[in-house]
Design a protein around this motif. Structure first.
Motif, PDB file in Angstrom:
ATOM      1  N   LEU A  72       0.827  -1.210   0.000  1.00 28.98           N
ATOM      2  CA  LEU A  72       0.000   0.000   0.000  1.00 28.98           C
ATOM      3  C   LEU A  72       0.859   1.257   0.000  1.00 28.98           C
ATOM      4  O   LEU A  72       0.579   2.220  -0.730  1.00 28.98           O
ATOM      5  N   ASN A  73       1.903   1.267   0.820  1.00 33.12           N
ATOM      6  CA  ASN A  73       2.772   2.445   0.890  1.00 33.12           C
ATOM      7  C   ASN A  73       3.519   2.674  -0.419  1.00 33.12           C
ATOM      8  O   ASN A  73       3.681   3.815  -0.868  1.00 33.12           O
ATOM      9  N   SER A  74       3.989   1.582  -1.031  1.00 38.83           N
ATOM     10  CA  SER A  74       4.696   1.707  -2.311  1.00 38.83           C
ATOM     11  C   SER A  74       3.758   2.238  -3.395  1.00 38.83           C
ATOM     12  O   SER A  74       4.153   3.088  -4.203  1.00 38.83           O
ATOM     13  N   TYR A  75       2.558   1.747  -3.406  1.00 44.54           N
ATOM     14  CA  TYR A  75       1.584   2.202  -4.400  1.00 44.54           C
ATOM     15  C   TYR A  75       1.270   3.682  -4.216  1.00 44.54           C
ATOM     16  O   TYR A  75       1.274   4.457  -5.193  1.00 44.54           O
ATOM     17  N   GLU A  76       1.016   4.092  -2.976  1.00 46.00           N
ATOM     18  CA  GLU A  76       0.701   5.501  -2.701  1.00 46.00           C
ATOM     19  C   GLU A  76       1.880   6.412  -3.032  1.00 46.00           C
ATOM     20  O   GLU A  76       1.696   7.525  -3.543  1.00 46.00           O
ATOM     21  N   ALA A  77       3.105   5.935  -2.776  1.00 42.08           N
ATOM     22  CA  ALA A  77       4.290   6.757  -3.022  1.00 42.08           C
ATOM     23  C   ALA A  77       4.535   6.991  -4.509  1.00 42.08           C
ATOM     24  O   ALA A  77       5.122   8.015  -4.898  1.00 42.08           O
ATOM     25  N   ASN A  78       4.099   6.055  -5.351  1.00 39.60           N
ATOM     26  CA  ASN A  78       4.353   6.177  -6.788  1.00 39.60           C
ATOM     27  C   ASN A  78       3.115   6.529  -7.600  1.00 39.60           C
ATOM     28  O   ASN A  78       3.184   6.604  -8.823  1.00 39.60           O
ATOM     29  N   LEU A  79       1.996   6.737  -6.918  1.00 43.11           N
ATOM     30  CA  LEU A  79       0.743   6.965  -7.625  1.00 43.11           C
ATOM     31  C   LEU A  79       0.773   8.253  -8.441  1.00 43.11           C
ATOM     32  O   LEU A  79       0.242   8.307  -9.557  1.00 43.11           O
ATOM     33  N   ASP A  80       1.397   9.298  -7.925  1.00 43.50           N
ATOM     34  CA  ASP A  80       1.418  10.596  -8.611  1.00 43.50           C
ATOM     35  C   ASP A  80       2.585  10.744  -9.574  1.00 43.50           C
ATOM     36  O   ASP A  80       2.727  11.787 -10.212  1.00 43.50           O
ATOM     37  N   ASN A  81       3.442   9.730  -9.638  1.00 44.43           N
ATOM     38  CA  ASN A  81       4.598   9.775 -10.536  1.00 44.43           C
ATOM     39  C   ASN A  81       4.171   9.254 -11.906  1.00 44.43           C
ATOM     40  O   ASN A  81       3.937   8.055 -12.095  1.00 44.43           O
ATOM     41  N   ASP A 115       5.899   8.995 -14.536  1.00 44.99           N
ATOM     42  CA  ASP A 115       6.961   8.327 -15.275  1.00 44.99           C
ATOM     43  C   ASP A 115       7.007   6.816 -15.019  1.00 44.99           C
ATOM     44  O   ASP A 115       7.725   6.092 -15.724  1.00 44.99           O
ATOM     45  N   VAL A 116       6.300   6.368 -14.000  1.00 44.98           N
ATOM     46  CA  VAL A 116       6.323   4.944 -13.673  1.00 44.98           C
ATOM     47  C   VAL A 116       4.899   4.440 -13.499  1.00 44.98           C
ATOM     48  O   VAL A 116       3.965   5.215 -13.263  1.00 44.98           O
ATOM     49  N   ASN A 117       4.750   3.132 -13.621  1.00 42.74           N
ATOM     50  CA  ASN A 117       3.473   2.484 -13.350  1.00 42.74           C
ATOM     51  C   ASN A 117       3.464   2.077 -11.877  1.00 42.74           C
ATOM     52  O   ASN A 117       4.248   1.226 -11.455  1.00 42.74           O
ATOM     53  N   ALA A 118       2.599   2.703 -11.094  1.00 40.81           N
ATOM     54  CA  ALA A 118       2.588   2.477  -9.647  1.00 40.81           C
ATOM     55  C   ALA A 118       2.345   1.013  -9.305  1.00 40.81           C
ATOM     56  O   ALA A 118       2.954   0.470  -8.375  1.00 40.81           O
ATOM     57  N   VAL A 119       1.477   0.360 -10.052  1.00 43.45           N
ATOM     58  CA  VAL A 119       1.167  -1.045  -9.765  1.00 43.45           C
ATOM     59  C   VAL A 119       2.373  -1.929 -10.064  1.00 43.45           C
ATOM     60  O   VAL A 119       2.699  -2.836  -9.289  1.00 43.45           O
ATOM     61  N   GLU A 120       3.058  -1.662 -11.176  1.00 46.69           N
ATOM     62  CA  GLU A 120       4.215  -2.469 -11.545  1.00 46.69           C
ATOM     63  C   GLU A 120       5.355  -2.272 -10.548  1.00 46.69           C
ATOM     64  O   GLU A 120       6.033  -3.236 -10.176  1.00 46.69           O
ATOM     65  N   VAL A 121       5.579  -1.035 -10.121  1.00 48.30           N
ATOM     66  CA  VAL A 121       6.608  -0.769  -9.112  1.00 48.30           C
ATOM     67  C   VAL A 121       6.270  -1.507  -7.818  1.00 48.30           C
ATOM     68  O   VAL A 121       7.135  -2.098  -7.171  1.00 48.30           O
ATOM     69  N   THR A 122       5.011  -1.480  -7.449  1.00 42.88           N
ATOM     70  CA  THR A 122       4.569  -2.174  -6.236  1.00 42.88           C
ATOM     71  C   THR A 122       4.767  -3.672  -6.360  1.00 42.88           C
ATOM     72  O   THR A 122       5.204  -4.337  -5.407  1.00 42.88           O
ATOM     73  N   ARG A 123       4.471  -4.235  -7.532  1.00 44.69           N
ATOM     74  CA  ARG A 123       4.645  -5.668  -7.745  1.00 44.69           C
ATOM     75  C   ARG A 123       6.107  -6.063  -7.566  1.00 44.69           C
ATOM     76  O   ARG A 123       6.413  -7.070  -6.906  1.00 44.69           O
ATOM     77  N   ARG A 124       7.013  -5.284  -8.140  1.00 45.12           N
ATOM     78  CA  ARG A 124       8.438  -5.605  -8.007  1.00 45.12           C
ATOM     79  C   ARG A 124       8.891  -5.478  -6.556  1.00 45.12           C
ATOM     80  O   ARG A 124       9.695  -6.280  -6.077  1.00 45.12           O
ATOM     81  N   GLU A 125       8.389  -4.475  -5.861  1.00 48.09           N
ATOM     82  CA  GLU A 125       8.735  -4.302  -4.450  1.00 48.09           C
ATOM     83  C   GLU A 125       8.230  -5.483  -3.621  1.00 48.09           C
ATOM     84  O   GLU A 125       8.937  -5.970  -2.721  1.00 48.09           O
ATOM     85  N   LEU A 126       7.043  -5.961  -3.921  1.00 45.11           N
ATOM     86  CA  LEU A 126       6.486  -7.109  -3.187  1.00 45.11           C
ATOM     87  C   LEU A 126       7.309  -8.370  -3.440  1.00 45.11           C
ATOM     88  O   LEU A 126       7.514  -9.174  -2.522  1.00 45.11           O
TER      89      LEU A 126
END
Length: 225
Positions: free
Chosen positions: A87-96, A98-109
């Motif tokens: 949840l925190n990773s998704y919220e941190a990248n949601l407004d960016n 340049d990146v896909n927030a869901v994909e960044v979150t998936r890699r972090e998970l």
């Protein structure tokens, strides 16, 4: 002639005593690891079930803030920690943009799943090492015992039972201790590995559900935008 363990211990040489003490110490280390990992697994299963039961309605209704707050009440549970990280990773990248927030979150998970798996299996390497080396240490003790037996024969000038009984008993007992430690360690290692594999599977399933939820939330936000 009967020999007690006390008499056998006193008949042992320094090297044989070191081997015997090493095997007993390895047995206690294995027992400590097994008990500690059983405790960790029991606590993890209990807290995971409680967290999942409370989190499921929040996930279904999209209450991300409440879900994050709930995860904070289970600071040592890997499932709750994984949820909070996602949840925190998704919220941190949601407004960016340049990146896909869901994909960044998936890699972090994925990275965190590997980390949590390693944390859960802490001590298992020691258990595996003891299970694989204890028989050889016991075999070394056997060799020492046989040498002691031959020394007894040489000292007595013959091959009577009294000359060799202490050395043979020493060899057999050390070997038996090594086998008991090894068998117990391997059995518990295999059992615990199966439990940890099932835990990893549940964690991966939970991470997939969280990603599915975030993808749905992301799609909903895009449609509203």
């Amino acid at each position: 002639m009967e020999l007690s363990l006390f008499e056998i211990w006193h008949s042992m040489g320094l090297m044989a005593r070191i081997v015997a003490v090493s095997l007993v110490a390895m047995g206690f280390i294995s027992l400590f690891v097994v008990i500690e990992r059983f405790f960790v697994l029991g606590r993890t299963d209990r807290d995971s079930q409680l967290f999942a039961m409370r989190a499921r309605p929040m996930l279904d209704t999209g209450e991300a803030a409440a879900l994050l707050k709930l995860a904070g009440t289970f600071p040592k549970n890997p499932l709750a920690r994984l949820t909070a990280i996602g949840l925190n990773s998704y919220e941190a990248n949601l407004d960016n943009k340049d990146v896909n927030a869901v994909e960044v979150t998936r890699r972090e998970l994925v990275r965190k799943l590997e980390l949590f798996s390693a944390e859960a299996r802490r001590g298992m390497g020691m258990l595996a090492s003891i299970g694989s080396t204890a028989p050889f240490i016991g075999l070394f003790g056997t060799v020492i015992g046989i040498i002691t037996a031959f020394q007894g024969i040489a000292a007595a000038g013959g091959g009577g039972l009294g000359a060799v009984s202490a050395g043979i008993a020493e060899a057999l007992i050390v070997t038996a201790v090594g086998l008991v430690v090894a068998i117990a360690s391997v059995l518990f290692y295999n059992y615990l590995s199966g439990r940890f594999d099932r835990l990893d599977m549940r964690m991966q399933h939970a991470a997939g559900e969280l990603v599915d939820y975030l993808e749905g939330a992301n799609g909903s936000s895009a449609r509203h935008g």
